[in-house]
Motif scaffolding. Sequence first.
Motif, PDB file in Angstrom:
ATOM      1  N   GLN A  22       0.822  -1.214   0.000  1.00  0.00           N
ATOM      2  CA  GLN A  22       0.000   0.000   0.000  1.00  0.00           C
ATOM      3  C   GLN A  22       0.853   1.260   0.000  1.00  0.00           C
ATOM      4  O   GLN A  22       0.545   2.219  -0.700  1.00  0.00           O
TER       5      GLN A  22
ATOM      6  N   PHE B  36       1.062   9.609  -5.581  1.00  0.00           N
ATOM      7  CA  PHE B  36       1.282  10.991  -5.140  1.00  0.00           C
ATOM      8  C   PHE B  36       2.500  11.606  -5.824  1.00  0.00           C
ATOM      9  O   PHE B  36       2.480  12.769  -6.218  1.00  0.00           O
TER      10      PHE B  36
ATOM     11  N   GLN C 271      -5.417   0.784  -7.642  1.00  0.00           N
ATOM     12  CA  GLN C 271      -5.237   1.907  -6.722  1.00  0.00           C
ATOM     13  C   GLN C 271      -4.083   2.818  -7.146  1.00  0.00           C
ATOM     14  O   GLN C 271      -4.032   3.969  -6.724  1.00  0.00           O
ATOM     15  N   THR C 272      -3.184   2.351  -7.952  1.00  0.00           N
ATOM     16  CA  THR C 272      -2.100   3.193  -8.462  1.00  0.00           C
ATOM     17  C   THR C 272      -2.527   3.920  -9.726  1.00  0.00           C
ATOM     18  O   THR C 272      -2.330   5.124  -9.854  1.00  0.00           O
TER      19      THR C 272
ATOM     20  N   ARG D 289       1.897   1.868  -3.574  1.00  0.00           N
ATOM     21  CA  ARG D 289       0.824   2.369  -4.434  1.00  0.00           C
ATOM     22  C   ARG D 289       0.539   3.840  -4.155  1.00  0.00           C
ATOM     23  O   ARG D 289       0.456   4.649  -5.082  1.00  0.00           O
ATOM     24  N   ASN D 290       0.418   4.198  -2.888  1.00  0.00           N
ATOM     25  CA  ASN D 290       0.118   5.593  -2.542  1.00  0.00           C
ATOM     26  C   ASN D 290       1.278   6.516  -2.888  1.00  0.00           C
ATOM     27  O   ASN D 290       1.078   7.582  -3.472  1.00  0.00           O
TER      28      ASN D 290
END
Length: 172
Positions: free
Chosen positions: A15, A23, A123-124, A18-19
Amino acid sequence: MSFSINGSVLEGGGQILRNAVAFSALLGKPISIHNIRISRKSPGLKNQHRTGLILSSSSILENQLIFILAHSGLELAAEIASAKLTDATNGSTEITFTPGSLKASGDFEADSVTAGSTTLLLQTALPLLLFTSRYSTIPSKLTLKGGTNATQAPQIDYTENVFLPFVRVRLQ
């Protein structure tokens, strides 16, 4: 200047990758992530972190983004963000991601070559494609291949029947 991120923070899994990569691409700031999955039985990147997602759907979000199949990860984010991605190999515990310009639209494809969760990898890619869609009236096509109901990942039914309808309503 590159931001350094400790990949072992909190649950120490994918996670944070991905975040951080999403960003980084959206803000145009380079990052390096170290200690990736360092506490796991098999530390470092796996295929699904490196490449991709499967989402069987044929939905349109804001008439800009078309989902045919879904699969995404570091390499897909690098492609969408015209980024330089270094050290992203299986088993690597450190990567560097230097974003370029986000592509306004395109046909993007990734394959985890495993049953790695496509919904986690979405999510990416999704945040990047949602932000780039305002620069083009040409829809992007995202083809992602991998597992749809992996353990400890959002299930494809939830993604199709809860998450995507929620996003569609918010984008109108």
